[in-house]
Design a protein around this motif. Structure first.
Motif, PDB file in Angstrom:
ATOM      1  N   GLN A 192       6.607   7.111   0.773  1.00 49.70           N
ATOM      2  CA  GLN A 192       5.455   7.389   1.609  1.00 49.70           C
ATOM      3  C   GLN A 192       5.564   8.791   2.231  1.00 49.70           C
ATOM      4  OE1 GLN A 192       2.859   5.453   1.796  1.00 49.70           O
ATOM      5  NE2 GLN A 192       3.373   3.307   1.953  1.00 49.70           N
ATOM      6  N   PRO A 216       0.814  -1.223   0.000  1.00 48.94           N
ATOM      7  CA  PRO A 216       0.000   0.000   0.000  1.00 48.94           C
ATOM      8  C   PRO A 216       0.843   1.266   0.000  1.00 48.94           C
ATOM      9  CG  PRO A 216       0.051  -0.965   2.194  1.00 48.94           C
ATOM     10  CD  PRO A 216       0.766  -1.925   1.290  1.00 48.94           C
ATOM     11  N   HIS A 245      -0.504   5.025   0.410  1.00 52.60           N
ATOM     12  CA  HIS A 245      -1.661   5.915   0.595  1.00 52.60           C
ATOM     13  C   HIS A 245      -2.964   5.246   0.136  1.00 52.60           C
ATOM     14  CE1 HIS A 245       0.274  10.008   1.418  1.00 52.60           C
ATOM     15  NE2 HIS A 245       1.165   9.075   1.632  1.00 52.60           N
ATOM     16  N   ASN A 246      -3.211   4.069   0.633  1.00 52.34           N
ATOM     17  CA  ASN A 246      -4.458   3.333   0.382  1.00 52.34           C
ATOM     18  C   ASN A 246      -4.604   2.798  -1.039  1.00 52.34           C
ATOM     19  OD1 ASN A 246      -5.223   3.654   3.005  1.00 52.34           O
ATOM     20  ND2 ASN A 246      -6.771   5.223   2.613  1.00 52.34           N
ATOM     21  N   LYS A 247      -3.604   2.966  -1.856  1.00 53.03           N
ATOM     22  CA  LYS A 247      -3.609   2.368  -3.191  1.00 53.03           C
ATOM     23  C   LYS A 247      -2.429   1.417  -3.291  1.00 53.03           C
ATOM     24  CE  LYS A 247      -3.556   6.013  -5.893  1.00 53.03           C
ATOM     25  NZ  LYS A 247      -3.666   6.877  -7.092  1.00 53.03           N
ATOM     26  N   LYS A 276     -13.442   5.359  -5.574  1.00 53.92           N
ATOM     27  CA  LYS A 276     -12.133   4.820  -5.203  1.00 53.92           C
ATOM     28  C   LYS A 276     -11.905   3.424  -5.772  1.00 53.92           C
ATOM     29  CE  LYS A 276     -11.160   7.401  -0.977  1.00 53.92           C
ATOM     30  NZ  LYS A 276     -10.786   7.305   0.454  1.00 53.92           N
TER      31      LYS A 276
END
Length: 263
Positions: free
Chosen positions: A258, A29, A31-33, A87
């Motif tokens: 990140q 991951p 940032h959530n992707k 999303k």
């Protein structure tokens, strides 16, 4: 002009063990992707319309990620959660996949896409490399002008050149070079400080070279060896990318990426 791309994602991820025993590094991951989505979005921004992902039998999660989750999408739609639905909306690209039965190197993975690319030029994007700013679109612009093979380059400190394919070049214009030779992981006397990183644009003739390629370093089919072979009869250009490259298989660079995206 470049509408097709191959993303080789079949490796064992040994540099990121032990987590890659169960989680493909392409799904780490950011940032959530997952990291591979950044690569796919870069491809889409460069005009790519079809992507072939090369996986191994243990990496079906990657294929699942780029498939529709009809139950989840229906739930979010009925619940009126449009922001969350956005999303999970897939990029407007046709995805295909095939398996690399045995890990025999990057060159072997790429040549599995012969039928997919047919007689068309195509891109190759390595998912370990996340490019922030620039990227594949810079290579496709070079291809549109030269119709030659194009590789992405990065200036690397001398002590690290032994970890890369390193090019001998003749400067063409600014950050654009004509590649005269390429050496895989030179242990001494590298021909320059310019290393090849994970973005390429190829004419389909590279597939013939890959089919004829004998195993090289590590008893694997090396993409670098086939690039070297086509240099005898075809031109290849190298472009130093304007963006910053992060190798997410290196823990310190994964963390640095990140942090950079949080700024």
């Amino acid at each position: 002009m470049i509408k097709k791309a191959i993303i080789p994602a079949a490796g064992f991820g040994t540099r990121s063990l032990p987590v890659t025993k169960v989680v493909p590094k392409e799904l780490f991951p950011i940032h959530n992707k997952p990291s591979i989505q950044y690569v796919v979005e870069e491809a889409a921004a460069a005009g790519i319309e079809q992507i072939l992902i090369i996986v191994s039998r243990s990496k079906n999660l990657i294929i699942d990620y780029f498939d529709h989750s009809l139950e989840l999408e229906m739930f979010l739609q009925k619940a009126g959660k449009s922001a969350l639905l956005d999303k999970v909306t897939l990029p407007d690209i046709k995805f295909y996949s095939t398996r690399q039965p045995i890990a025999r190197g990057l060159g072997d993975a790429v040549r599995l896409g012969r039928e997919f690319v047919g007689n068309d030029p195509f891109a190759v994007l390595l998912p370990d490399d996340i490019i922030v700013g620039g990227g594949l679109s810079e290579l496709t612009k070079v291809y549109e002008k030269t119709k030659s093979h194009v590789v992405a380059l990065k200036a690397v400190e001398e002590e690290h050149l032994k970890n890369y394919g390193v090019v001998q070049v003749k400067q063409a214009q600014g950050d654009l070079y004509e590649v005269l030779d390429i050496i895989e992981k030179p242990q001494t006397n590298p021909p320059s400080n310019l290393a090849v990183i994970g973005r390429y644009v190829f004419n389909p003739s590279i597939m013939d070279a890959l089919d004829e390629q004998k195993p090289g370093a590590g008893a694997e089919i090396q993409l670098t060896d086939s690039i070297k072979k086509v240099l005898y009869s075809e031109k290849c250009h190298g472009k130093v990318l304007s963006g910053k490259r992060y190798d997410i298989a290196m823990t310190e660079e994964y963390i640095a990426l990140q942090r950079y995206l949080q700024e």
